[in-house]
Design an enzyme around this catalytic site. Structure first.
Site, PDB file in Angstrom:
ATOM      1  N   HIS A  41       0.870  -1.185   0.000  1.00  0.00           N
ATOM      2  CA  HIS A  41       0.000   0.000   0.000  1.00  0.00           C
ATOM      3  C   HIS A  41       0.907   1.235   0.000  1.00  0.00           C
ATOM      4  O   HIS A  41       1.085   1.909   1.012  1.00  0.00           O
ATOM      5  CB  HIS A  41      -0.920   0.005   1.211  1.00  0.00           C
ATOM      6  CG  HIS A  41      -1.887  -1.143   1.243  1.00  0.00           C
ATOM      7  ND1 HIS A  41      -1.517  -2.430   1.559  1.00  0.00           N
ATOM      8  CD2 HIS A  41      -3.228  -1.198   0.982  1.00  0.00           C
ATOM      9  CE1 HIS A  41      -2.579  -3.230   1.508  1.00  0.00           C
ATOM     10  NE2 HIS A  41      -3.623  -2.506   1.150  1.00  0.00           N
ATOM     11  N   GLU A 117      -0.003   0.310  -5.540  1.00  0.00           N
ATOM     12  CA  GLU A 117      -0.974   1.308  -5.120  1.00  0.00           C
ATOM     13  C   GLU A 117      -2.214   1.180  -5.996  1.00  0.00           C
ATOM     14  O   GLU A 117      -2.122   1.193  -7.226  1.00  0.00           O
ATOM     15  CB  GLU A 117      -0.393   2.715  -5.230  1.00  0.00           C
ATOM     16  CG  GLU A 117      -1.379   3.831  -4.936  1.00  0.00           C
ATOM     17  CD  GLU A 117      -2.074   3.669  -3.571  1.00  0.00           C
ATOM     18  OE1 GLU A 117      -3.310   3.843  -3.521  1.00  0.00           O
ATOM     19  OE2 GLU A 117      -1.385   3.360  -2.575  1.00  0.00           O
ATOM     20  N   GLY A 143      -2.850  -4.257  -3.409  1.00  0.00           N
ATOM     21  CA  GLY A 143      -1.664  -4.754  -2.741  1.00  0.00           C
ATOM     22  C   GLY A 143      -1.830  -6.125  -2.133  1.00  0.00           C
ATOM     23  O   GLY A 143      -0.884  -6.925  -2.108  1.00  0.00           O
ATOM     24  N   ASP A 168       0.655  -1.990   4.768  1.00  0.00           N
ATOM     25  CA  ASP A 168       0.305  -0.743   5.458  1.00  0.00           C
ATOM     26  C   ASP A 168      -1.024  -0.234   4.916  1.00  0.00           C
ATOM     27  O   ASP A 168      -1.081   0.787   4.237  1.00  0.00           O
ATOM     28  CB  ASP A 168       1.436   0.268   5.231  1.00  0.00           C
ATOM     29  CG  ASP A 168       1.103   1.644   5.766  1.00  0.00           C
ATOM     30  OD1 ASP A 168       0.281   1.742   6.693  1.00  0.00           O
ATOM     31  OD2 ASP A 168       1.654   2.635   5.235  1.00  0.00           O
TER      32      ASP A 168
END
Length: 285
Positions: A41, A117, A143, A168
């Protein structure tokens, strides 16, 4: 898909995440063989703290700005502050590095990085930022799905035995995100059992995370380590009072290295009632 990290860049959660990320990179580069890093991410990879989004929240003032003013002498924190200075030398005094930039800064010429992304606009900016770096491949994709598509990692005929996966997510699904992330970690471990995996997560009320911690301890990793920083007591369900990192297959003695670091972060960034936690959910045999 609505999340924009620019509003939160450089806050206390970013500080924890990025200090730990660079410490993991330090452990990886201590050995000469090439390694691979997957950032699931990645966001846009580089932020401006004088931009409209960052100024709207002012969160960096209680994060990177406060840490720079305090400048603890802990080696892991000094490594992070040096990376921020290097980023600003290249991109201006208000720049703040996202995790893809930090991976590119910390890893070596022979290492490879995949940055994912999903949001089209953020992915386009991410690709622009790293177009000149042949080590970094930008993927405009989900992701979580990338763990299945990109693991075990290879580059041409080269396969990587060592490396790191950083997960993340924005936690738009709130507590439901933990189940999604745990399933992704299980998938990643099945495909690349020797890799290190790091999951960042927010903390509002710590007791709400008991099911997550129990489930994390059951993941098929050699070890599971929790690093948590609360900058205030976790008595408010309406704001993020802290954050944590779950590290699977942590480097040798990583807990001992991180204890003084988290304590230094607690002193530098914490309000009254702040706390830090370094705990093995399962320690390697």
């Amino acid at each position: 898909m609505n999340y924009r990290h620019a509003f939160h860049a450089g806050n206390h959660a970013d500080v924890l995440k990025h200090v730990v990320l660079l410490a993991l990179c330090e452990a990886l580069t201590a050995k000469p063989s090439p390694c691979f890093a997957l950032d699931t991410h990645a966001g846009r990879g580089l932020y401006k703290l004088d931009g409209e989004a960052a100024q709207a929240t002012g969160e960096a003032q209680d994060g990177i700005a406060r840490l720079q003013a305090e400048a603890p002498r802990d080696p892991a924190i000094q490594r992070y502050l040096a990376a921020v200075r290097a980023c600003r030398t290249q991109h201006g005094s208000a720049a703040y590095p996202g995790s893809p930039w930090l991976l590119g800064h910390a890893l070596r010429e022979a290492d490879r990085i995949a940055a994912c992304e999903l949001h089209p606009e953020e992915a386009a900016v991410l690709r622009q930022h790293f177009a000149a770096d042949p080590r970094i491949a930008v993927h405009a994709r989900d992701g979580y799905a990338a763990l299945k598509a990109l693991l075990p990692p290879k580059h041409g005929a080269q396969r990587f035995a060592r490396g790191l996966v950083l997960i993340d997510p924005p936690f738009e699904a709130q507590l439901g995100e933990f189940d999604i992330a745990l399933a992704a970690l299980a998938e990643g471990l099945a495909r690349w059992p020797q890799g290190m995996f790091a999951l960042w997560y927010p903390i509002k009320q710590g007791r709400a995370l008991h099911p997550f911690r129990r489930a994390a301890a059951r993941l098929p990793a050699k070890s599971a380590l929790l690093l948590e920083l609360l900058v205030r007591p976790d008595d408010s369900p309406l704001r993020m009072n802290g954050s944590g990192m779950l590290i699977l297959n942590a480097p040798w003695q990583f807990d001992a290295a991180m204890r003084p670091t988290l304590d230094a972060l607690r002193r530098a960034l914490g309000e009254p009632g702040a706390s830090a936690r370094v705990e093995w959910l399962r320690e390697a045999a």
